[in-house]
Motif scaffolding. Sequence first.
Motif, PDB file in Angstrom:
ATOM      1  N   GLN A  98       0.828  -1.197   0.000  1.00 29.59           N
ATOM      2  CA  GLN A  98       0.000   0.000   0.000  1.00 29.59           C
ATOM      3  C   GLN A  98       0.867   1.254   0.000  1.00 29.59           C
ATOM      4  N   LEU A  99       0.470   2.234  -0.813  1.00 26.35           N
ATOM      5  CA  LEU A  99       1.008   3.582  -0.776  1.00 26.35           C
ATOM      6  C   LEU A  99      -0.123   4.516  -0.366  1.00 26.35           C
ATOM      7  N   VAL A 100       0.139   5.399   0.592  1.00 20.76           N
ATOM      8  CA  VAL A 100      -0.871   6.310   1.104  1.00 20.76           C
ATOM      9  C   VAL A 100      -0.357   7.733   1.005  1.00 20.76           C
ATOM     10  N   GLU A 101      -1.077   8.562   0.235  1.00 17.49           N
ATOM     11  CA  GLU A 101      -0.751   9.984   0.125  1.00 17.49           C
ATOM     12  C   GLU A 101      -1.518  10.773   1.185  1.00 17.49           C
ATOM     13  N   SER A 102      -0.924  11.859   1.644  1.00 19.03           N
ATOM     14  CA  SER A 102      -1.578  12.754   2.583  1.00 19.03           C
ATOM     15  C   SER A 102      -0.997  14.149   2.425  1.00 19.03           C
ATOM     16  N   GLY A 103      -1.649  15.133   3.046  1.00 19.32           N
ATOM     17  CA  GLY A 103      -1.146  16.494   3.054  1.00 19.32           C
ATOM     18  C   GLY A 103      -1.849  17.451   2.119  1.00 19.32           C
ATOM     19  N   GLY A 104      -2.781  16.963   1.317  1.00 13.35           N
ATOM     20  CA  GLY A 104      -3.512  17.838   0.422  1.00 13.35           C
ATOM     21  C   GLY A 104      -4.498  18.711   1.173  1.00 13.35           C
TER      22      GLY A 104
ATOM     23  N   ASP B 165       4.818   0.270 -10.752  1.00 15.03           N
ATOM     24  CA  ASP B 165       4.531  -0.996 -10.098  1.00 15.03           C
ATOM     25  C   ASP B 165       3.390  -0.863  -9.093  1.00 15.03           C
ATOM     26  N   TYR B 166       3.317   0.287  -8.404  1.00 12.82           N
ATOM     27  CA  TYR B 166       2.298   0.517  -7.387  1.00 12.82           C
ATOM     28  C   TYR B 166       1.849   1.969  -7.419  1.00 12.82           C
ATOM     29  N   TRP B 167       0.561   2.182  -7.088  1.00  2.94           N
ATOM     30  CA  TRP B 167      -0.050   3.504  -7.008  1.00  2.94           C
ATOM     31  C   TRP B 167      -0.673   3.701  -5.641  1.00  2.94           C
ATOM     32  N   GLY B 168      -0.764   4.968  -5.209  1.00  2.00           N
ATOM     33  CA  GLY B 168      -1.533   5.319  -4.030  1.00  2.00           C
ATOM     34  C   GLY B 168      -2.958   5.710  -4.390  1.00  2.00           C
ATOM     35  N   GLN B 169      -3.731   6.104  -3.384  1.00  2.00           N
ATOM     36  CA  GLN B 169      -5.141   6.446  -3.587  1.00  2.00           C
ATOM     37  C   GLN B 169      -5.348   7.896  -3.979  1.00  2.00           C
TER      38      GLN B 169
ATOM     39  N   ASP C   8      -2.156  24.397 -10.464  1.00  4.18           N
ATOM     40  CA  ASP C   8      -1.673  23.231  -9.724  1.00  4.18           C
ATOM     41  C   ASP C   8      -2.807  22.406  -9.121  1.00  4.18           C
ATOM     42  N   THR C   9      -4.033  22.905  -9.174  1.00  4.12           N
ATOM     43  CA  THR C   9      -5.180  22.185  -8.627  1.00  4.12           C
ATOM     44  C   THR C   9      -5.353  20.850  -9.340  1.00  4.12           C
ATOM     45  N   ALA C  10      -5.349  19.762  -8.576  1.00  4.45           N
ATOM     46  CA  ALA C  10      -5.443  18.419  -9.148  1.00  4.45           C
ATOM     47  C   ALA C  10      -5.463  17.392  -8.024  1.00  4.45           C
ATOM     48  N   GLU C  11      -5.763  16.150  -8.392  1.00  8.03           N
ATOM     49  CA  GLU C  11      -5.547  15.008  -7.517  1.00  8.03           C
ATOM     50  C   GLU C  11      -4.106  14.557  -7.708  1.00  8.03           C
ATOM     51  N   TYR C  12      -3.365  14.433  -6.616  1.00 10.34           N
ATOM     52  CA  TYR C  12      -1.955  14.066  -6.670  1.00 10.34           C
ATOM     53  C   TYR C  12      -1.761  12.629  -6.201  1.00 10.34           C
ATOM     54  N   TYR C  13      -1.023  11.852  -6.979  1.00 16.79           N
ATOM     55  CA  TYR C  13      -0.759  10.447  -6.695  1.00 16.79           C
ATOM     56  C   TYR C  13       0.742  10.207  -6.616  1.00 16.79           C
ATOM     57  N   CYS C  14       1.160   9.314  -5.741  1.00 19.32           N
ATOM     58  CA  CYS C  14       2.537   8.838  -5.777  1.00 19.32           C
ATOM     59  C   CYS C  14       2.572   7.439  -6.371  1.00 19.32           C
TER      60      CYS C  14
ATOM     61  N   TRP D 263       5.664  11.504  -8.495  1.00 19.64           N
ATOM     62  CA  TRP D 263       4.416  12.195  -8.187  1.00 19.64           C
ATOM     63  C   TRP D 263       3.741  12.545  -9.504  1.00 19.64           C
ATOM     64  N   ILE D 264       2.464  12.190  -9.616  1.00 22.99           N
ATOM     65  CA  ILE D 264       1.671  12.394 -10.813  1.00 22.99           C
ATOM     66  C   ILE D 264       0.373  13.070 -10.406  1.00 22.99           C
ATOM     67  N   ARG D 265      -0.141  13.966 -11.232  1.00 25.28           N
ATOM     68  CA  ARG D 265      -1.384  14.652 -10.907  1.00 25.28           C
ATOM     69  C   ARG D 265      -2.359  14.571 -12.073  1.00 25.28           C
ATOM     70  N   GLN D 266      -3.648  14.687 -11.740  1.00 28.52           N
ATOM     71  CA  GLN D 266      -4.692  14.684 -12.746  1.00 28.52           C
ATOM     72  C   GLN D 266      -5.765  15.686 -12.346  1.00 28.52           C
TER      73      GLN D 266
END
Length: 125
Positions: free
Chosen positions: A3-9, A113-117, A90-96, A36-39
């Motif tokens: 599991q990868l978990v992003e936080s801080g947004g 190989d792996y993505w966060g939520q 810069d407004t977006a959903e950010y993923y690691c 780091w990738i954003r959409q």
Amino acid sequence: QLQLVESGGGLVQPGGSLRLSCTASGLTLDYYTIGWIRQAPGKGREGVSCISNTNDPTYYDDSVKDRFTISRDSAKNTVYLQMSRLKPEDTAEYYCAALRGTPTRLCMLVDPDYWGQGTQVTVSS
């Protein structure tokens, strides 16, 4: 489980700062290049930054260069994205994402190989 978990947004005014965190369980981030990738709504994925687990130099998209800084804390199994002088664009959903054996210059061209939520970043006055 892996599991990868992003936080801080969150919500921040233009010109403000946020620090995003990507913390892993079930895998050691020191074994991977981390991106780091954003959409944004209605748009495709945009590569933001990548950090290597070797001496390979970091990667930044031109749109964030000189404003964002990527780093890792191996003891905490965490990768950070420090974002400064934020803009509405810069407004977006950010993923690691974790990528094994990938040079930073190629990290946005390789399937992770792996993505966060994801964590939402909104820049607005």
